[in-house]
Design a protein around this motif. Structure first.
Motif, PDB file in Angstrom:
ATOM      1  N   PRO A 202      19.306 -11.283 -16.774  1.00  0.00           N
ATOM      2  CA  PRO A 202      19.097 -10.043 -16.017  1.00  0.00           C
ATOM      3  C   PRO A 202      19.060 -10.296 -14.522  1.00  0.00           C
ATOM      4  O   PRO A 202      18.892 -11.432 -14.067  1.00  0.00           O
ATOM      5  N   ASP A 203      19.229  -9.227 -13.758  1.00  0.00           N
ATOM      6  CA  ASP A 203      19.016  -9.324 -12.318  1.00  0.00           C
ATOM      7  C   ASP A 203      17.536  -9.605 -12.057  1.00  0.00           C
ATOM      8  O   ASP A 203      16.666  -9.188 -12.835  1.00  0.00           O
ATOM      9  N   PRO A 204      17.240 -10.326 -10.990  1.00  0.00           N
ATOM     10  CA  PRO A 204      15.826 -10.603 -10.707  1.00  0.00           C
ATOM     11  C   PRO A 204      15.050  -9.321 -10.413  1.00  0.00           C
ATOM     12  O   PRO A 204      15.570  -8.383  -9.821  1.00  0.00           O
ATOM     13  N   SER A 205      13.800  -9.308 -10.841  1.00  0.00           N
ATOM     14  CA  SER A 205      12.922  -8.188 -10.528  1.00  0.00           C
ATOM     15  C   SER A 205      12.442  -8.313  -9.087  1.00  0.00           C
ATOM     16  O   SER A 205      12.455  -9.398  -8.504  1.00  0.00           O
ATOM     17  N   VAL A 206      11.997  -7.196  -8.539  1.00  0.00           N
ATOM     18  CA  VAL A 206      11.652  -7.112  -7.118  1.00  0.00           C
ATOM     19  C   VAL A 206      10.183  -6.721  -6.981  1.00  0.00           C
ATOM     20  O   VAL A 206       9.632  -5.991  -7.819  1.00  0.00           O
ATOM     21  N   SER A 207       9.543  -7.194  -5.915  1.00  0.00           N
ATOM     22  CA  SER A 207       8.142  -6.857  -5.681  1.00  0.00           C
ATOM     23  C   SER A 207       7.919  -6.578  -4.191  1.00  0.00           C
ATOM     24  O   SER A 207       8.637  -7.072  -3.326  1.00  0.00           O
ATOM     25  N   TYR A 208       6.875  -5.787  -3.935  1.00  0.00           N
ATOM     26  CA  TYR A 208       6.557  -5.355  -2.565  1.00  0.00           C
ATOM     27  C   TYR A 208       5.049  -5.333  -2.394  1.00  0.00           C
ATOM     28  O   TYR A 208       4.322  -4.729  -3.200  1.00  0.00           O
ATOM     29  N   ALA A 209       4.557  -5.984  -1.347  1.00  0.00           N
ATOM     30  CA  ALA A 209       3.122  -6.010  -1.059  1.00  0.00           C
ATOM     31  C   ALA A 209       2.828  -5.251   0.225  1.00  0.00           C
ATOM     32  O   ALA A 209       3.502  -5.453   1.240  1.00  0.00           O
ATOM     33  N   TYR A 210       1.819  -4.403   0.167  1.00  0.00           N
ATOM     34  CA  TYR A 210       1.378  -3.621   1.316  1.00  0.00           C
ATOM     35  C   TYR A 210       0.019  -4.149   1.746  1.00  0.00           C
ATOM     36  O   TYR A 210      -0.977  -4.016   1.018  1.00  0.00           O
ATOM     37  N   CYS A 211      -0.020  -4.756   2.917  1.00  0.00           N
ATOM     38  CA  CYS A 211      -1.263  -5.311   3.462  1.00  0.00           C
ATOM     39  C   CYS A 211      -1.602  -4.540   4.724  1.00  0.00           C
ATOM     40  O   CYS A 211      -1.086  -4.841   5.808  1.00  0.00           O
ATOM     41  N   SER A 212      -2.457  -3.552   4.575  1.00  0.00           N
ATOM     42  CA  SER A 212      -2.799  -2.742   5.742  1.00  0.00           C
ATOM     43  C   SER A 212      -3.884  -3.472   6.535  1.00  0.00           C
ATOM     44  O   SER A 212      -3.827  -4.690   6.659  1.00  0.00           O
ATOM     45  N   ASP A 213      -4.862  -2.762   7.043  1.00  0.00           N
ATOM     46  CA  ASP A 213      -5.797  -3.336   8.017  1.00  0.00           C
ATOM     47  C   ASP A 213      -6.537  -4.544   7.438  1.00  0.00           C
ATOM     48  O   ASP A 213      -7.292  -4.423   6.473  1.00  0.00           O
ATOM     49  N   THR A 214      -6.336  -5.696   8.065  1.00  0.00           N
ATOM     50  CA  THR A 214      -6.991  -6.905   7.583  1.00  0.00           C
ATOM     51  C   THR A 214      -6.944  -7.995   8.649  1.00  0.00           C
ATOM     52  O   THR A 214      -5.966  -8.109   9.392  1.00  0.00           O
ATOM     53  N   GLU A 246     -12.278  -9.289  16.316  1.00  0.00           N
ATOM     54  CA  GLU A 246     -13.442  -8.416  16.512  1.00  0.00           C
ATOM     55  C   GLU A 246     -13.261  -7.082  15.801  1.00  0.00           C
ATOM     56  O   GLU A 246     -14.215  -6.532  15.241  1.00  0.00           O
ATOM     57  N   ARG A 247     -12.027  -6.571  15.787  1.00  0.00           N
ATOM     58  CA  ARG A 247     -11.766  -5.251  15.207  1.00  0.00           C
ATOM     59  C   ARG A 247     -11.236  -5.308  13.780  1.00  0.00           C
ATOM     60  O   ARG A 247     -10.867  -4.283  13.207  1.00  0.00           O
ATOM     61  N   GLY A 248     -11.192  -6.500  13.219  1.00  0.00           N
ATOM     62  CA  GLY A 248     -10.773  -6.622  11.827  1.00  0.00           C
ATOM     63  C   GLY A 248      -9.283  -6.494  11.624  1.00  0.00           C
ATOM     64  O   GLY A 248      -8.842  -5.984  10.592  1.00  0.00           O
TER      65      GLY A 248
END
Length: 306
Positions: A202-214, A246-248
């Motif tokens: 099969p075609d490779p599966s895809v993934s997406y990570a959302y890293c907001s304020d950190t 200081e602000r994360g």
């Protein structure tokens, strides 16, 4: 090819500016829409990008700072005015669910759709959404108050049939789906034809990570290891590292370090401070020096993940 796409509706931090709206993205997976964060202006961006309210059924809120959630009451009100039906599930921390329920009870008592609140507990890691082709996981981020990231993972795809073998063996149509899923073929005379002779990988599966304020934290690297595309906040240039801490928040170089160490293929940086009124090229240059496959988020940008 099945659609797996990220739509950027807002990529600024703190307050709307002349350059950017506040945080909001929409993941389009096979025409199902999943919103991540909902800053002011989200519903306007939703319309400008030609997205359909009727296909939006899950909203993921990373944390309860206003620039990630102030657009949600207005969005839900507009959806009700458009007589959207069915159920909308909001994945949110408990305090946010309580506040939103109060708002909806006061301003939108006759909501046209059902709202379900999936409570995210601080620091938890779990699958919070799953269907036949996709899972969404939550994992902790490291901000000034509880904050969660989200990973969208495409499930393994079906194998590809070899048309020549299907024709040569006269395999019934009713068996083809099972073979694509990995089954062998048993001929009428009882001879077993192994699946790897009937299909290609099969075609490779895809993934997406959302890293907001950190803030930068190596635990984020561990949680998103192996993800293909990473969105990571890059609020400041490294010249403001102390302010970021200081602000994360993170600097562009820290975002790039996370993507590099996680083994990602591509990095999208966003959540830009409004101090970069002349543009975010300094942030892009800083990140790209560490992780060359870096792009800047921008309102209206569509990114194909496949």
């Amino acid at each position: 090819m099945a659609k797996f796409q990220v739509n950027i509706l807002g990529c600024g931090s703190a307050t709307p500016s002349a350059r950017h709206q506040q945080s909001c993205q929409v993941v389009d997976f096979r025409d199902k829409l999943f919103m991540i964060d909902c800053g002011e202006g989200a519903q306007s961006g939703f319309r400008r990008m030609g997205l359909k309210f009727s296909r939006l059924s899950h909203i993921f809120i990373s944390h309860l700072h206003g620039d990630h959630v102030f657009g949600l009451p207005g969005l839900l009100s507009t959806m009700s005015l458009h007589d959207i039906q069915g159920t909308v599930t909001i994945h949110i921390f408990r305090e946010g669910a309580e506040l939103l329920k109060s708002w909806m009870d006061f301003f939108n008592r006759q909501c046209s759709f059902n709202i379900v609140y999936d409570i995210i507990e601080p620091g938890e890691r779990r699958v919070i959404y799953e269907d036949s082709g996709l899972t969404v996981e939550t994992f902790p981020l490291y901000h000034r108050l509880p904050c969660s990231g989200f990973i969208f993972r495409e499930k393994p795809k079906l194998r590809h049939l070899r048309g020549d073998m299907v024709k040569f063996l006269s395999i019934p149509i009713s068996l083809l789906q099972g073979i694509k899923e990995g089954a062998d073929y048993v001929k009428p005379d009882g001879i077993v034809i192994p699946n790897d002779r009937l299909t290609t990988p099969p075609d490779p599966s895809v993934s997406y990570a959302y890293c907001s304020d950190t803030m930068y934290n190596p635990r984020v690297v561990k949680d998103i290891a192996g993800v293909n595309t990473v969105y990571h906040e890059a609020t400041y240039h490294s010249s403001l590292t102390s302010t970021a801490k200081e602000r994360g928040h993170s600097t562009a170089s820290e975002a790039a370090t996370v993507a590099r160490d996680a083994g990602a293929s591509r990095l999208i940086i966003g959540h830009f401070s409004k101090r970069y009124i002349q543009g975010e090229k300094p942030l892009l240059d800083e990140a790209a020096a560490i992780f060359p496959s870096t792009i800047l988020a921008n309102e209206g940008l569509r990114i194909d993940l496949e």
